[in-house]
Design a protein around this motif. Sequence first.
Motif, PDB file in Angstrom:
ATOM      1  N   GLY A   1       0.807  -1.213   0.000  1.00 16.36           N
ATOM      2  CA  GLY A   1       0.000   0.000   0.000  1.00 16.36           C
ATOM      3  C   GLY A   1       0.839   1.262   0.000  1.00 16.36           C
ATOM      4  O   GLY A   1       2.052   1.235   0.260  1.00 16.36           O
ATOM      5  N   PRO A   2       0.231   2.424  -0.263  1.00 14.10           N
ATOM      6  CA  PRO A   2       0.979   3.683  -0.374  1.00 14.10           C
ATOM      7  C   PRO A   2       1.768   4.046   0.876  1.00 14.10           C
ATOM      8  O   PRO A   2       2.820   4.678   0.782  1.00 14.10           O
ATOM      9  CB  PRO A   2      -0.120   4.713  -0.661  1.00 14.10           C
ATOM     10  CG  PRO A   2      -1.226   3.931  -1.272  1.00 14.10           C
ATOM     11  CD  PRO A   2      -1.186   2.590  -0.607  1.00 14.10           C
ATOM     12  N   GLY A   3       1.296   3.655   2.045  1.00 16.18           N
ATOM     13  CA  GLY A   3       2.026   3.970   3.270  1.00 16.18           C
ATOM     14  C   GLY A   3       3.420   3.385   3.296  1.00 16.18           C
ATOM     15  O   GLY A   3       4.307   3.893   4.000  1.00 16.18           O
ATOM     16  N   GLN A   4       3.627   2.314   2.523  1.00 18.13           N
ATOM     17  CA  GLN A   4       4.947   1.688   2.476  1.00 18.13           C
ATOM     18  C   GLN A   4       6.003   2.654   1.938  1.00 18.13           C
ATOM     19  O   GLN A   4       7.163   2.612   2.351  1.00 18.13           O
ATOM     20  CB  GLN A   4       4.891   0.434   1.608  1.00 18.13           C
ATOM     21  CG  GLN A   4       6.167  -0.377   1.621  1.00 18.13           C
ATOM     22  CD  GLN A   4       6.067  -1.634   0.773  1.00 18.13           C
ATOM     23  OE1 GLN A   4       5.159  -1.795  -0.030  1.00 18.13           O
ATOM     24  NE2 GLN A   4       7.020  -2.540   0.951  1.00 18.13           N
ATOM     25  N   MET A   5       5.602   3.558   1.037  1.00 17.92           N
ATOM     26  CA  MET A   5       6.547   4.541   0.508  1.00 17.92           C
ATOM     27  C   MET A   5       7.080   5.428   1.624  1.00 17.92           C
ATOM     28  O   MET A   5       8.274   5.718   1.703  1.00 17.92           O
ATOM     29  CB  MET A   5       5.870   5.419  -0.556  1.00 17.92           C
ATOM     30  CG  MET A   5       5.556   4.705  -1.844  1.00 17.92           C
ATOM     31  SD  MET A   5       5.080   5.860  -3.147  1.00 17.92           S
ATOM     32  CE  MET A   5       3.549   6.532  -2.498  1.00 17.92           C
ATOM     33  N   TRP A   6       6.173   5.883   2.501  1.00 22.88           N
ATOM     34  CA  TRP A   6       6.579   6.833   3.540  1.00 22.88           C
ATOM     35  C   TRP A   6       7.307   6.133   4.669  1.00 22.88           C
ATOM     36  O   TRP A   6       8.174   6.723   5.328  1.00 22.88           O
ATOM     37  CB  TRP A   6       5.348   7.592   4.024  1.00 22.88           C
ATOM     38  CG  TRP A   6       4.569   8.083   2.847  1.00 22.88           C
ATOM     39  CD1 TRP A   6       3.266   7.795   2.529  1.00 22.88           C
ATOM     40  CD2 TRP A   6       5.055   8.912   1.778  1.00 22.88           C
ATOM     41  NE1 TRP A   6       2.929   8.390   1.342  1.00 22.88           N
ATOM     42  CE2 TRP A   6       3.998   9.074   0.859  1.00 22.88           C
ATOM     43  CE3 TRP A   6       6.283   9.520   1.509  1.00 22.88           C
ATOM     44  CZ2 TRP A   6       4.122   9.828  -0.302  1.00 22.88           C
ATOM     45  CZ3 TRP A   6       6.415  10.268   0.351  1.00 22.88           C
ATOM     46  CH2 TRP A   6       5.341  10.421  -0.536  1.00 22.88           C
ATOM     47  N   GLU A   7       6.995   4.870   4.927  1.00 18.86           N
ATOM     48  CA  GLU A   7       7.770   4.107   5.909  1.00 18.86           C
ATOM     49  C   GLU A   7       9.204   3.923   5.416  1.00 18.86           C
ATOM     50  O   GLU A   7      10.169   4.054   6.181  1.00 18.86           O
ATOM     51  CB  GLU A   7       7.089   2.754   6.137  1.00 18.86           C
ATOM     52  CG  GLU A   7       5.745   2.863   6.858  1.00 18.86           C
ATOM     53  CD  GLU A   7       4.935   1.589   6.780  1.00 18.86           C
ATOM     54  OE1 GLU A   7       5.373   0.648   6.076  1.00 18.86           O
ATOM     55  OE2 GLU A   7       3.855   1.529   7.396  1.00 18.86           O
TER      56      GLU A   7
END
Length: 348
Positions: free
Chosen positions: A69-75
């Motif tokens: 999911g997109p949150g993986q980019m910010w993690e």
Amino acid sequence: FGKKLYSIFFKTYTEKVWGIPCTEIRAEWAAQRIQGLSLAKAILSAANLNRRSDNIKTLINEFQYPRLGPGQMWETCTDRIRGMGNEVLMRHYAHAIELQGGKVVAVRARTDQGESRFECEHVINTSAVRSLVRALEPAVPAPVAAAAEGLKYRDFLVVALMLEASDLFPDNWIYIHTPGVKVGRIQNFNNWSKAMVPVEGHTCLGLEYFCFKGDGLWESKDEDLVKLATEEFLSLGLAPANTKVVDGAVIRMPKAYPIYDSAYRAHLDAVRAHIDDIPNLHTVGRNGMHKYNNADHSMLTAMFALENMRGAKHDVWAVNTDYEYHEEQKVEEQQIGGRTGAAAASAG
């Protein structure tokens, strides 16, 4: 598209999203979202004929999506920043931006342990324009403050349902035009990435509801929202009536959509006339610019802001003002900071 198709495909969903009549929505929103899409192109896309022609590029069929999911980019971004010896501070509520001599000199933030003050050379803001103006110290002139308070936002919540079923439908998301239900869009997370739903034979759906913070929908109990979402999904006939919902969760997101009402442009122009004169304050992204950008355009404004901090002269506000259709498949060479890279519009 004509009155009939407008009433079937545009009116109900659009008014669900914005919470105001279509007659009150400014033309900038429609121009950003549907320019380049014609009835003929829509028919060709539905019939898969667009794949046989190089001239029809709207409504792309695939693009890259993070496995978790997109949150993986910010993690991943956070891990890399910390790996370079820098800090990423969570649970810091930035509430004051100190100015001296027309420039930002510090930011103050509240934490569980009290208040912290950070001296700075530059500030990049991604919070809502209204919140940004409220935070400026000394306080802005009364007309600017009034303009900021006049900017409105549409809030959003998603009800995630875990179903004991698989292969419900092939789409990544479905827009719900039906006027008899409150849900506006349904995402099928299995179809984005199998890794997002690790339980074999199950499906996770995200039922999206558009609301205003404080209204009945926003204030509903989570269990009531899960019940509503379950009933509405089953009523739409997208799964067998005996499909079992085994779990549910609710996520609320305030200020998800900046509203393009009849007064927003005058309000935003008044705010910009004040904040654009602060050379080391950079406001970017959907909320930071009160602009209905997708993630790719929002990230581009941030990249341009960073280049400007290093001496470039990008007009950040010009990003996505050409009103190209957001779901258009377009790859063009962009020269950013001396590097040439491919930029592709993504759906959202």
